[in-house]
Design a protein around this motif. Sequence first.
Motif, mmCIF file in Angstrom:
data_model
loop_
_atom_site.group_PDB
_atom_site.id
_atom_site.type_symbol
_atom_site.label_atom_id
_atom_site.label_comp_id
_atom_site.label_asym_id
_atom_site.label_seq_id
_atom_site.Cartn_x
_atom_site.Cartn_y
_atom_site.Cartn_z
ATOM 1 N N SER A 98 33.372 46.828 52.053
ATOM 2 C CA SER A 98 32.931 45.507 51.581
ATOM 3 C C SER A 98 33.389 45.348 50.130
ATOM 4 O O SER A 98 33.793 46.330 49.481
ATOM 5 C CB SER A 98 31.402 45.385 51.635
ATOM 6 N N GLY A 99 33.288 44.144 49.634
ATOM 7 C CA GLY A 99 33.606 43.911 48.225
ATOM 8 C C GLY A 99 32.655 44.694 47.335
ATOM 9 O O GLY A 99 33.074 45.269 46.313
ATOM 10 N N MET A 100 31.377 44.729 47.710
ATOM 11 C CA MET A 100 30.418 45.475 46.895
ATOM 12 C C MET A 100 30.717 46.972 46.901
ATOM 13 O O MET A 100 30.475 47.666 45.915
ATOM 14 C CB MET A 100 28.977 45.212 47.371
ATOM 15 N N ALA A 101 31.243 47.486 48.013
ATOM 16 C CA ALA A 101 31.633 48.905 48.041
ATOM 17 C C ALA A 101 32.770 49.142 47.044
ATOM 18 O O ALA A 101 32.797 50.169 46.356
ATOM 19 C CB ALA A 101 32.062 49.312 49.444
ATOM 20 N N THR A 170 34.843 32.763 37.464
ATOM 21 C CA THR A 170 33.516 33.297 37.744
ATOM 22 C C THR A 170 32.836 32.543 38.887
ATOM 23 O O THR A 170 33.173 31.400 39.179
ATOM 24 C CB THR A 170 32.628 33.193 36.493
ATOM 25 N N ASN A 171 31.850 33.199 39.430
ATOM 26 C CA ASN A 171 31.053 32.667 40.534
ATOM 27 C C ASN A 171 29.695 32.231 39.969
ATOM 28 O O ASN A 171 28.974 33.090 39.479
ATOM 29 C CB ASN A 171 30.886 33.800 41.571
ATOM 30 N N PRO A 172 29.247 30.987 39.955
ATOM 31 C CA PRO A 172 29.830 29.857 40.679
ATOM 32 C C PRO A 172 30.504 28.806 39.810
ATOM 33 O O PRO A 172 31.070 27.866 40.341
ATOM 34 C CB PRO A 172 28.588 29.231 41.335
ATOM 35 N N VAL A 196 38.886 43.593 36.569
ATOM 36 C CA VAL A 196 38.798 42.153 36.824
ATOM 37 C C VAL A 196 38.556 41.929 38.310
ATOM 38 O O VAL A 196 39.343 42.351 39.152
ATOM 39 C CB VAL A 196 40.085 41.423 36.378
ATOM 40 N N ASP A 197 37.412 41.296 38.606
ATOM 41 C CA ASP A 197 37.153 40.884 39.986
ATOM 42 C C ASP A 197 37.861 39.548 40.176
ATOM 43 O O ASP A 197 37.450 38.519 39.657
ATOM 44 C CB ASP A 197 35.639 40.753 40.211
ATOM 45 N N SER A 198 38.955 39.592 40.912
ATOM 46 C CA SER A 198 39.855 38.447 41.042
ATOM 47 C C SER A 198 39.695 37.771 42.409
ATOM 48 O O SER A 198 40.602 37.090 42.888
ATOM 49 C CB SER A 198 41.294 38.945 40.829
ATOM 50 N N HIS A 218 38.827 43.042 44.655
ATOM 51 C CA HIS A 218 38.682 41.863 45.526
ATOM 52 C C HIS A 218 37.593 42.108 46.550
ATOM 53 O O HIS A 218 37.486 43.213 47.101
ATOM 54 C CB HIS A 218 39.970 41.612 46.326
ATOM 55 N N SER A 219 36.833 41.062 46.820
ATOM 56 C CA SER A 219 36.094 41.026 48.080
ATOM 57 C C SER A 219 37.092 40.420 49.053
ATOM 58 O O SER A 219 37.347 39.202 49.011
ATOM 59 C CB SER A 219 34.850 40.138 47.950
ATOM 60 N N VAL A 220 37.671 41.246 49.922
ATOM 61 C CA VAL A 220 38.683 40.720 50.857
ATOM 62 C C VAL A 220 38.022 39.920 51.973
ATOM 63 O O VAL A 220 38.702 39.292 52.800
ATOM 64 C CB VAL A 220 39.611 41.830 51.433
ATOM 65 N N THR A 221 36.679 39.981 51.987
ATOM 66 C CA THR A 221 35.877 39.124 52.863
ATOM 67 C C THR A 221 36.264 37.654 52.651
ATOM 68 O O THR A 221 36.127 36.836 53.552
ATOM 69 C CB THR A 221 34.391 39.293 52.462
ATOM 70 N N LYS A 222 36.745 37.348 51.446
ATOM 71 C CA LYS A 222 36.985 35.961 51.059
ATOM 72 C C LYS A 222 38.445 35.582 51.373
ATOM 73 O O LYS A 222 38.831 35.617 52.511
ATOM 74 C CB LYS A 222 36.638 35.789 49.582
ATOM 75 N N TYR A 223 39.222 35.241 50.339
ATOM 76 C CA TYR A 223 40.552 34.681 50.618
ATOM 77 C C TYR A 223 41.520 35.673 51.269
ATOM 78 O O TYR A 223 42.349 35.296 52.077
ATOM 79 C CB TYR A 223 41.199 34.176 49.326
HETATM 80 C C1 LIG Z 1 33.258 37.545 43.125
HETATM 81 C C2 LIG Z 1 32.649 38.423 44.173
HETATM 82 N N1 LIG Z 1 32.799 39.749 44.085
HETATM 83 C C3 LIG Z 1 32.265 40.581 45.005
HETATM 84 C C4 LIG Z 1 31.547 40.094 46.085
HETATM 85 C C5 LIG Z 1 30.985 41.045 47.089
HETATM 86 O O1 LIG Z 1 31.786 41.047 48.219
HETATM 87 P P1 LIG Z 1 31.274 41.453 49.688
HETATM 88 O O2 LIG Z 1 30.347 40.378 50.131
HETATM 89 O O3 LIG Z 1 32.528 41.538 50.475
HETATM 90 O O4 LIG Z 1 30.559 42.768 49.550
HETATM 91 C C6 LIG Z 1 31.378 38.710 46.222
HETATM 92 C C7 LIG Z 1 30.610 38.175 47.364
HETATM 93 O O5 LIG Z 1 30.367 36.979 47.474
HETATM 94 C C8 LIG Z 1 31.935 37.849 45.238
HETATM 95 O O6 LIG Z 1 31.781 36.517 45.305
#
Ligand SMILES: Cc1ncc(COP(=O)(O)O)c(C=O)c1O
Length: 406
Positions: A98-101, A170-172, A196-198, A218-223
């Motif tokens: 996951s991105g968090m991992a 940044t989010n959001p 950098v979280d891109s 990257h959270s590859v879950t996304k783009y």
């Molecule tokens: C910028 C960003 N980094 C990391 C994460 C975490 O990714 P994941 O949900 O794939 O663990 C997210 C999740 O929304 C995110 O928006």
Amino acid sequence: MSKKRARGHKDRSLGFSTLSVHGGQDRQKPDDSITTPIFQTSTFVFRSLAEGVRYARLRSQGKATRFEYGRYGSPTHRDAERKIAELEGAEAALVFASGMAAVSTALLALVSQGEHIVCGDEVYKKTRDLCQVVLPRFGVETTFIPTTDLRALKRALRPNTAAVLLECPTNPRLFVPDIARTARLVHQHCSARLLVDSTFATPINLRPLELGADLVIHSVTKYLGGHNDILGGAATGSKELIDQVFELHKYLGAVMDAHCAYLLIRGLKTLDVRMRKHNENGLAVARFLARHPKVKTTYYPGLPSHPDYRRARRQMTGFGGVVSFELKGDLKAVGRFMDALTIPYLGPSLGGVESLAYHPASLTFNELSAKERTELGITDQLIRLSCGIEDADDLIADLKQALKRV
Ligand SMILES: Cc1ncc(COP(=O)(O)O)c(C=O)c1O
């Protein structure tokens, strides 16, 4: 010149669409398959003990050329990693469950007890919680700074700062830190690494490593996955740093599933074309919202009204599909608007082909007090819209009819 070098982004010999499709792939795959097979196996066996002994010797010299055990990777993972590395212009990449991992393994690999992290104050909530709640239990302290404030960054850096972590955008609210100046400042003042979280930018819109970042996450879950159907993460950077992260990854074991790695490769092949559409839709929707009388503020780095517009124009080649905006009205009006949407789904996440609308105040940030939320810029009126790859006219028409309910 080897094929791999010829395909490397740095020499700009191939465009991003070609790299998306062919990057990181050997042309010769098992049984002449055009796609990378899914290696659905937990182990890779030896034909004799002597072969195992030879392999172990090469592994200890860092020269192993084959696979051993699923937690340490497979050909499917390797192809996903090579493709991400080539797109990002990096020496190496590593994928995670996951991105968090990716975020937590990278931070834990780079920071030790008694050391210090500087983190942007607008980051994904779980990243913030990791730094604020979890890492202090292991003797690691974090200072949060306004993401784009270089003076605050300079004040926050200490001799024991081991990592600086920023999201870009940044989010959001899509703030855009100056990565080149941040990298210079960090590297001049301490031995910290710049992470950098891109996730919101992707390698198509932003090149953090070329600007001086040490590691891109990257959270590859996304783009990068792009289809709202996988969970995954990635870290890219120099071979030396990725090896350091890999050493800890072996222990923490947040391994991407092989089928997921296959879907990631498949998603990456259309990254460039999808991003062009996300960029186009994001800009069209942001322009529409910014002009609408029922919208108070629109956050999109491609709009001249965004505080980081000029920096974003200088640093990025596109601004992505996420647009955040505040409605004029109370929580009930926000609810009426969101319930009236017929194209975007309501839910967390972003970066997929389907548009998604999200209300951070009632979902991610519901456990904070109203005052705490306001301090973080998360008002009741704030909505995050991830524009998918639908037709912009249809998205705008849908927003227009939903705004009538406000
Ligand atoms: C910028 C960003 N980094 C990391 C994460 C975490 O990714 P994941 O949900 O794939 O663990 C997210 C999740 O929304 C995110 O928006």
